[in-house]
Enzyme design. Structure first.
Site, short mmCIF file in Angstrom:
data_model
loop_
_atom_site.label_atom_id
_atom_site.label_comp_id
_atom_site.label_asym_id
_atom_site.label_seq_id
_atom_site.Cartn_x
_atom_site.Cartn_y
_atom_site.Cartn_z
N ARG A 42 31.10 -51.47 14.35
CA ARG A 42 30.80 -52.25 15.55
C ARG A 42 30.20 -51.36 16.64
NH1 ARG A 42 34.86 -53.20 17.97
NH2 ARG A 42 36.46 -52.22 16.67
N LYS A 183 33.54 -60.93 14.28
CA LYS A 183 34.31 -60.68 15.49
C LYS A 183 33.82 -61.50 16.68
CE LYS A 183 37.42 -57.88 13.92
NZ LYS A 183 38.79 -58.41 13.73
N HIS A 202 45.22 -60.66 16.64
CA HIS A 202 44.52 -59.79 15.69
C HIS A 202 45.59 -59.27 14.73
CE1 HIS A 202 42.04 -55.91 14.89
NE2 HIS A 202 41.72 -56.85 14.03
N SER A 220 42.05 -51.71 12.82
CA SER A 220 41.48 -51.41 11.50
C SER A 220 42.01 -50.09 10.96
CB SER A 220 39.96 -51.35 11.60
OG SER A 220 39.44 -52.59 11.99
N LYS A 224 47.05 -53.44 7.91
CA LYS A 224 47.27 -54.89 7.97
C LYS A 224 46.97 -55.56 6.64
CE LYS A 224 44.66 -56.50 11.19
NZ LYS A 224 43.72 -55.38 11.20
N THR A 225 45.79 -55.31 6.12
CA THR A 225 45.38 -55.97 4.88
C THR A 225 46.23 -55.50 3.70
OG1 THR A 225 43.13 -56.23 5.69
CG2 THR A 225 43.46 -56.36 3.32
N ASP A 239 43.57 -61.08 8.98
CA ASP A 239 43.03 -60.43 10.18
C ASP A 239 43.13 -61.22 11.47
OD1 ASP A 239 41.72 -58.05 11.20
OD2 ASP A 239 39.92 -59.27 11.45
N ARG A 304 33.61 -51.54 3.35
CA ARG A 304 34.31 -52.82 3.42
C ARG A 304 33.99 -53.72 2.24
NH1 ARG A 304 37.76 -53.97 8.06
NH2 ARG A 304 37.23 -52.39 9.62
#
Length: 515
Positions: A42, A183, A202, A220, A224-225, A239, A304
């Site tokens: 980003r 996003k 988030h 990130s 989390k994932t 997410d 990703r």
């Protein structure tokens, strides 16, 4: 506007067109391998919100770039004109599994693989989630080939991500990094959701055997994932979520997982998803046999995979769940100070939610080449347009009404900071997480950390006891003490930006430590 518009093409057609247009390569398994060019993450400094009557007094401008309505109108007109004569892919999708809190999202892009990406990640109408006739319309004009003019468009550079909250229109130009599309939808949701009494989050979320949801907050790369993908706990989403009066719902219909050092043993569900036809792999290097090499970070460490939730073996029906029983804050502590697990009081939970401490992972944003300690309010400051205390007050209300337990889990370093210590092994993290979620730690013996004030279990079966007390893992305990005081000072200094409206008392207790 364009020479031709292909509306709502499904994955096989988008894959075929991406290959025909030489936008991608296919892996040996039929996944779509793409490169995003100069932007492999980003570009937060190039993101702007239109400053108008709706946003003037509600947006936290200290955290958001402002663009005038006139500049936005010129940007929208010029970006749209740049698409004239090009083949355009239109995707009409949904954001929000709860029909009461739903966006209808139309994405216009000249790129087949970007159309496939967003089709993978948002909710495809007719797939398990009903569409609401009253869904708020959102339009995203994606023009990666267009270069903005700062003088004409009010941008910082020739790259721009601009959001008009009043009309729910987004313009993305000058970058091919697909995460900007995803996003932007989240940012719109985060602005509007609180008006409906919904806490935007988030976070990842999954369901326990009792039907209660567990939430996993973190930036990130904090896990989390990975940690929310558990065959025994159906996944709500990985997410972006909302917490309403009736429970938790996913904003999306897919997953956008980091793939750096991905392995079939540590993350089998994600690894399997990367081998599915139509999965989009961003900046993943392929070997001579077109097999992904997830250890190759020559393009970026922010590699990703984007794939639909439907490819996963265990997914919550309708991407919704009941009221959360557990809230988990994930942090990758680059200083090696925080314990691998700690229980927070509700007041401490709000403090750490507002602080959002972690380490930025290399490649997630431009210019970040190694992990750096950072604070990101609500574990997602770039996507939270309102003042963090708005979200903090909503979290306090949700915790009070639900009685959910809150845990801080450090997936970062132990035995020293980054470059000296080692990353906490994922097997230990999983054991600690399981103990927190299944209630094993509810009545466990706890010690109160002298500096941070949270409760840390003394013993957890299957986990090395020394790991639970970070000071004991350092070769030089006094060096740990200095580092801990330094980190505590950073917490205190960061929290000052929230002003007197935020309660700093649940934070580190520097006076007691000094005494």
């Amino acid at each position: 506007m364009a020479g031709s518009v292909l509306a709502n093409a499904i994955a096989p057609e988008l894959v075929a067109r991406a290959v025909q247009g030489e936008e991608c390569e296919l892996t040996a398994d039929g996944a779509v391998s793409v490169r995003t060019g100069a932007f492999t993450g980003r570009s937060p400094k190039d993101k702007f919100i239109v400053r108008d009557g709706l946003t003037e007094t509600s947006v936290w401008w200290d955290n958001s770039g402002a663009m005038s309505p006139g500049h936005f109108d010129r940007l929208l007109a010029d970006a749209t004109a740049s698409l004239a004569g090009l083949g355009i892919y239109r995707q009409d999708l949904l954001a929000g599994a709860d029909p009461r809190h739903q966006f209808g999202v139309t994405v216009l892009t000249p790129s087949a693989w970007h159309a496939l990406f967003i089709r993978n990640l948002l909710i495809r109408p007719g797939e398990a989630v009903p569409a609401s006739p009253s869904a708020s319309p959102v339009t995203i004009v994606h023009a990666p080939q267009f270069r903005a003019d700062p003088a004409r468009h009010g941008s910082r550079t020739d790259t721009v991500i601009a959001l008009d909250m009043s009309r729910n229109i987004v313009v993305i130009a000058g970058t091919s990094y697909a995460g900007e599309i995803k996003k932007s939808v989240f940012s719109l949701f985060n602005f509007h959701a609180p008006r409906q009494g919904v806490l935007p989050m988030h976070c990842s979320a999954n369901l326990g055997p009792d039907g209660k949801a567990a939430l996993f907050f973190g930036l990130s790369g904090t896990g989390k994932t990975t940690l929310s993908n558990d065959p025994a706990r159906p996944l709500i989403g990985d997410d972006e979520h909302g917490w309403s009066a009736t429970g938790v719902f996913n904003l999306e219909g897919g997953c956008y997982a980091k793939t750096i050092k991905l392995s079939p043993s540590a993350e089998p569900e994600i690894f399997a998803a990367t081998k599915r036809f139509g999965t989009v792999l961003e900046n993943v290097v392929l070997d001579g046999a077109h097999v992904p090499d997830f250890d190759d970070v020559s393009l970026t460490e922010n590699t990703r995979a984007a794939y639909p939730l439907t490819v996963l073996p265990s997914v919550a029906p309708g991407s919704m769940g009941g009221t959360p029983r557990s809230v988990v804050f994930l942090t990758a502590d680059a200083f090696g100070v925080l314990p691998p697990v700690a229980r927070l009081t509700p007041e401490q939970a709000v403090y750490h939610f507002l602080s959002g401490y972690t380490a930025k992972v290399a490649g997630t944003e431009r210019g970040i080449t190694e992990p750096q300690a950072t604070f990101s309010a609500c574990f997602g400051a770039p996507f939270m347009p309102l003042h963090p205390t708005v979200y903090g007050e909503m979290l306090a209300e949700k915790l009070a009404s639900s009685g959910a337990a809150t845990w801080l889990i450090n997936t970062g370093w132990t035995g020293g900071g980054y470059g000296v210590g080692k990353r906490i092994d994922i097997a230990s993290t999983r054991r600690l997480l399981t103990a927190a979620l299944d209630g094993s730690l509810d009545d466990a013996e706890m010690r109160i950390d002298d500096l941070f004030g949270f409760a840390v279990p003394v013993v957890v079966p299957g986990v090395e006891t020394r790991l639970l007390t970070p000071r004991q893992t350092w070769a030089d305990p006094e060096a740990y003490d200095r580092q801990a005081l330094h980190l505590a000072g950073l917490f205190r200094a960061n929290f000052e930006k929230f002003g007197t409206g935020a309660n700093a008392s649940p934070g580190p207790r520097l006076a007691q430590a000094a005494a």
